[in-house]
Design an enzyme around this catalytic site. Structure first.
Site, PDB file in Angstrom:
ATOM      1  N   ASP A  30       0.815  -1.101   0.033  1.00 63.85           N
ATOM      2  CA  ASP A  30       0.240   0.090  -0.019  1.00 63.85           C
ATOM      3  C   ASP A  30       0.970   1.195  -0.099  1.00 63.85           C
ATOM      4  O   ASP A  30       1.937   1.269   0.619  1.00 63.85           O
ATOM      5  CB  ASP A  30      -1.154  -0.135   1.078  1.00 63.85           C
ATOM      6  CG  ASP A  30      -2.191   1.081   1.061  1.00 63.85           C
ATOM      7  OD1 ASP A  30      -3.205   0.424   0.936  1.00 63.85           O
ATOM      8  OD2 ASP A  30      -2.071   2.105   1.128  1.00 63.85           O
ATOM      9  N   LYS A  35      -0.465   3.138   7.248  1.00 65.11           N
ATOM     10  CA  LYS A  35      -1.370   1.732   7.190  1.00 65.11           C
ATOM     11  C   LYS A  35      -0.403   0.698   7.194  1.00 65.11           C
ATOM     12  O   LYS A  35      -0.772  -0.580   8.010  1.00 65.11           O
ATOM     13  CB  LYS A  35      -2.043   1.737   5.908  1.00 65.11           C
ATOM     14  CG  LYS A  35      -3.544   1.080   5.794  1.00 65.11           C
ATOM     15  CD  LYS A  35      -4.066   1.297   4.589  1.00 65.11           C
ATOM     16  CE  LYS A  35      -5.201   2.172   4.319  1.00 65.11           C
ATOM     17  NZ  LYS A  35      -5.618   2.488   2.982  1.00 65.11           N
ATOM     18  N   THR A 121     -14.128  -2.907  -7.572  1.00 65.83           N
ATOM     19  CA  THR A 121     -15.332  -2.669  -8.522  1.00 65.83           C
ATOM     20  C   THR A 121     -15.092  -1.707  -9.614  1.00 65.83           C
ATOM     21  O   THR A 121     -14.767  -0.670  -9.163  1.00 65.83           O
ATOM     22  CB  THR A 121     -16.388  -2.340  -7.584  1.00 65.83           C
ATOM     23  OG1 THR A 121     -16.532  -3.433  -6.388  1.00 65.83           O
ATOM     24  CG2 THR A 121     -17.711  -2.617  -8.186  1.00 65.83           C
ATOM     25  N   PHE A 149     -17.134 -10.077  -3.248  1.00 66.32           N
ATOM     26  CA  PHE A 149     -18.424  -9.946  -2.949  1.00 66.32           C
ATOM     27  C   PHE A 149     -18.494  -9.947  -1.444  1.00 66.32           C
ATOM     28  O   PHE A 149     -19.639  -9.991  -0.798  1.00 66.32           O
ATOM     29  CB  PHE A 149     -19.470 -11.190  -3.204  1.00 66.32           C
ATOM     30  CG  PHE A 149     -19.461 -11.192  -4.961  1.00 66.32           C
ATOM     31  CD1 PHE A 149     -20.173 -10.355  -5.563  1.00 66.32           C
ATOM     32  CD2 PHE A 149     -18.622 -12.219  -5.408  1.00 66.32           C
ATOM     33  CE1 PHE A 149     -20.033 -10.470  -7.029  1.00 66.32           C
ATOM     34  CE2 PHE A 149     -18.511 -12.507  -6.742  1.00 66.32           C
ATOM     35  CZ  PHE A 149     -19.485 -11.250  -7.629  1.00 66.32           C
ATOM     36  N   ARG A 151     -18.774  -8.566   2.463  1.00 64.80           N
ATOM     37  CA  ARG A 151     -19.482  -7.625   3.117  1.00 64.80           C
ATOM     38  C   ARG A 151     -18.712  -7.163   4.375  1.00 64.80           C
ATOM     39  O   ARG A 151     -18.102  -7.958   4.909  1.00 64.80           O
ATOM     40  CB  ARG A 151     -21.068  -8.255   3.904  1.00 64.80           C
ATOM     41  CG  ARG A 151     -21.867  -8.813   2.727  1.00 64.80           C
ATOM     42  CD  ARG A 151     -22.960  -9.635   3.488  1.00 64.80           C
ATOM     43  NE  ARG A 151     -22.096 -10.781   3.687  1.00 64.80           N
ATOM     44  CZ  ARG A 151     -22.638 -11.888   4.839  1.00 64.80           C
ATOM     45  NH1 ARG A 151     -23.914 -11.654   5.307  1.00 64.80           N
ATOM     46  NH2 ARG A 151     -21.862 -12.782   5.254  1.00 64.80           N
ATOM     47  N   CYS A 264     -19.641   1.185  -1.066  1.00 63.51           N
ATOM     48  CA  CYS A 264     -20.050   0.426  -2.187  1.00 63.51           C
ATOM     49  C   CYS A 264     -21.163   0.901  -2.901  1.00 63.51           C
ATOM     50  O   CYS A 264     -21.227   1.168  -4.004  1.00 63.51           O
ATOM     51  CB  CYS A 264     -19.814  -1.062  -1.824  1.00 63.51           C
ATOM     52  SG  CYS A 264     -18.413  -1.615  -1.132  1.00 63.51           S
ATOM     53  N   LYS A 267     -22.222   4.356  -4.257  1.00 64.83           N
ATOM     54  CA  LYS A 267     -21.060   4.713  -5.372  1.00 64.83           C
ATOM     55  C   LYS A 267     -21.195   3.855  -6.565  1.00 64.83           C
ATOM     56  O   LYS A 267     -21.174   4.133  -7.823  1.00 64.83           O
ATOM     57  CB  LYS A 267     -19.752   5.116  -5.128  1.00 64.83           C
ATOM     58  CG  LYS A 267     -18.982   4.029  -4.341  1.00 64.83           C
ATOM     59  CD  LYS A 267     -18.162   3.528  -5.328  1.00 64.83           C
ATOM     60  CE  LYS A 267     -17.223   2.327  -4.804  1.00 64.83           C
ATOM     61  NZ  LYS A 267     -16.541   1.384  -5.702  1.00 64.83           N
ATOM     62  N   LYS A 327     -23.266   0.922   9.037  1.00 64.35           N
ATOM     63  CA  LYS A 327     -23.970  -0.386   9.367  1.00 64.35           C
ATOM     64  C   LYS A 327     -23.377  -0.967  10.730  1.00 64.35           C
ATOM     65  O   LYS A 327     -22.192  -0.616  10.875  1.00 64.35           O
ATOM     66  CB  LYS A 327     -24.305  -1.449   8.392  1.00 64.35           C
ATOM     67  CG  LYS A 327     -22.906  -2.324   7.707  1.00 64.35           C
ATOM     68  CD  LYS A 327     -22.923  -3.261   7.138  1.00 64.35           C
ATOM     69  CE  LYS A 327     -21.806  -3.999   6.599  1.00 64.35           C
ATOM     70  NZ  LYS A 327     -21.937  -5.060   5.765  1.00 64.35           N
ATOM     71  N   ARG A 334     -18.208   5.904   5.615  1.00 68.12           N
ATOM     72  CA  ARG A 334     -18.341   6.432   4.033  1.00 68.12           C
ATOM     73  C   ARG A 334     -19.944   6.463   3.864  1.00 68.12           C
ATOM     74  O   ARG A 334     -20.340   5.502   3.692  1.00 68.12           O
ATOM     75  CB  ARG A 334     -17.582   5.766   3.153  1.00 68.12           C
ATOM     76  CG  ARG A 334     -16.032   5.943   3.376  1.00 68.12           C
ATOM     77  CD  ARG A 334     -15.342   5.304   2.184  1.00 68.12           C
ATOM     78  NE  ARG A 334     -15.332   3.683   2.793  1.00 68.12           N
ATOM     79  CZ  ARG A 334     -14.895   2.530   1.905  1.00 68.12           C
ATOM     80  NH1 ARG A 334     -14.546   2.732   0.849  1.00 68.12           N
ATOM     81  NH2 ARG A 334     -15.009   1.354   2.187  1.00 68.12           N
TER      82      ARG A 334
END
Ligand code: UGA
Length: 437
Positions: A30, A35, A121, A149, A151, A264, A267, A327, A334
């Site tokens: 990165d 980080k 994505t 995919f 979450r 995700c 956007k 959530k 974001r």
């Protein structure tokens, strides 16, 4: 297998750690030195349940290391591109700067037979464009597109045991070799009979955006029903239960409330619309603009409901906000509906005090003007209204009798339809849900 993972955010850090846990030899790369310093210290730079454990164990195994130097990708057989594709400022399109920069930086370190694997994505057509760049570089490397995919909140489980794998590969021998390499990468998941779809680049790219578009549509569908329920006296939660019993519909992602957010879904539907317009097929996904509009209206609805519910003018009221992350089980703010509601109420002059089990630091970095409080008790104390906007278990299980003794006025706006309305009303609260009486 030796692999590099370029980009160590929510996706890459989990992917790198999980791949090392599965026995691969991984370097995570990165450009952000802070980080990389944290990850090298076995400290995830963000909250993700289960990540500290696999990061620590993978680092102890010696199979995982982190670096800021892209040259450390040299020697890997497979190179995952896991950088972000945020919304471009001033546009709905995806910002491809980070993907393009990652591929460009990687090129000098590729060797014949290497496979570059896109996980980010991206707008459909990106993989074909990048494949040309890689071919033109003369490195003898190839490209596959392998959408992710996972979450947030379940990222480790979703990476180790995905519900499906999708490979977008070139035609011919290069495609067969790419498939064989990816089968080696995912040997454990494949041995557990994980469904696999091997396809072309465009399909693989579209699978990802269409999956997120479908999920967003499902949420906005039920939120549209909540709007109708609000003017007709119906109960959207019972409606969702009843239609969800139909296996063709299913109950998942039919929770009406303040709507979807995160890095995700919002956007991705906007970028999909922008890309479809570029391709001359804007009308095919024009409904996604409505999906977005319904979603944003629900945030406004929570703000309006709160202002209407208050027993005193908003600028003299203290509003307690339960939730900041987009959530539960995430510190990600974001495009968070929760944070948006807090900011809007603050903008109307309310004395906003917000709490969240994990999201305060990220929320404060974006909106230092809000008051944040770690303790739920202090957040509630003296409030003129309480607004629940992220359904963390610690908020769902608040005792309404205990809470009623802390606030000034027992008014609750349940922006996630997460509370037992009967119990809260019995404890003396004026309860407002979204799309339910
Ligand atoms: C989403 C997808 O679910 C993943 O499959 C995908 O890999 C990921 O985006 C991505 O593209 O990287 P995530 O952003 O982690 O995952 O969050 P979700 O669990 O999809 O939730 C999105 C939002 O929808 C949250 O704000 C959540 O509160 C909201 N939501 C979800 C509802 O309002 N109602 C529901 O019934 C379900």
């Amino acid at each position: 297998m030796k692999m590099s993972v370029i980009g160590c955010g929510y996706l890459g850090a989990v992917h790198a750690s999980a791949m090392a846990e599965l026995g691969h030899d991984v370097v995570g790369i990165d450009v952000d030195p802070s980080k990389i310093a944290l990850l090298t210290n076995c400290t995830p730079p963000f909250f993700e349940p289960g990540l500290p454990e696999i990061l620590t164990s993978a680092m102890a195994s010696g199979r995982l290391r982190f670096s800021t130097d892209i040259a450390d990708a040299a020697g890997s057989d497979v190179h995952f591109i896991a950088v972000g594709t945020p919304q471009k400022p001033g546009s709905h399109a995806a910002d491809m700067r980070f993907v393009d920069a990652a591929v460009d930086a990687l090129l000098p370190h590729l060797a014949p037979g290497n496979l570059v694997v896109g996980k980010s994505t991206v707008p459909v057509g990106t993989a074909a464009r990048l494949a040309d760049v890689i071919t033109a570089s003369g490195t003898g490397a190839h490209l596959a597109w392998n959408p992710e995919f996972l979450r947030e909140g379940f990222a480790v489980a979703d990476t180790v045991s995905p519900d499906r794998l999708v490979y977008g590969v070139p035609t011919g021998e290069a495609g067969e070799r790419a498939t064989a390499l990816l089968n080696e990468v995912y040997a454990v998941a494949l041995a557990a009979s994980t469904p696999l779809v091997v396809t072309d680049y465009a399909t693989a790219e579209l699978v990802k955006v269409s999956a997120n578009a479908f999920l967003a549509t499902k949420i906005s569908f039920i939120n549209a029903m909540a709007e109708i329920a609000e003017v007709s006296g119906a109960d959207v939660t019972q409606l969702a239960d009843a239609i969800g019993f139909d296996a063709r519909i299913g109950r998942k992602f039919l929770n009406a409330g303040v709507g979807f957010g995160g890095g995700c879904l919002p956007k991705d539907i906007r970028a999909f619309t922008a890309r479809a317009e570029e391709l001359g097929r804007g009308e095919s996904v024009a409904f996604l603009k409505e999906v977005d509009a319904i979603n944003l209206r629900r945030r406004q609805r929570v703000v309006d409901l709160t202002v209407e519910a208050l027993a005193r003018p908003v600028h003299t009221s203290k509003v307690a906000i339960l939730g900041l992350s987009f959530k539960p089980n995430s510190d990600d703010v974001r495009d968070s509906p929760a944070l948006d509601v807090a900011v809007q109420l603050h903008g109307l002059g309310a004395g906003v005090v917000a709490t969240d089990p994990e999201g305060i630091a990220n929320a404060r970095a974006r909106h230092p003007q809000l008051n944040y409080e770690v303790s739920v008790e202090e957040t509630l104390r003296g409030a003129d209204a309480v607004v629940l906007v992220t359904e963390w278990p610690e908020f769902r299980t608040i005792d309404p009798i205990w809470a009623a003794n802390l606030v000034r006025t027992p008014i609750i706006v349940d922006g996630r339809n997460a509370l037992d309305a009967v119990a809260w009303r019995a404890a003396g609260w004026t309860y407002y849900g979204l799309g339910r009486p």
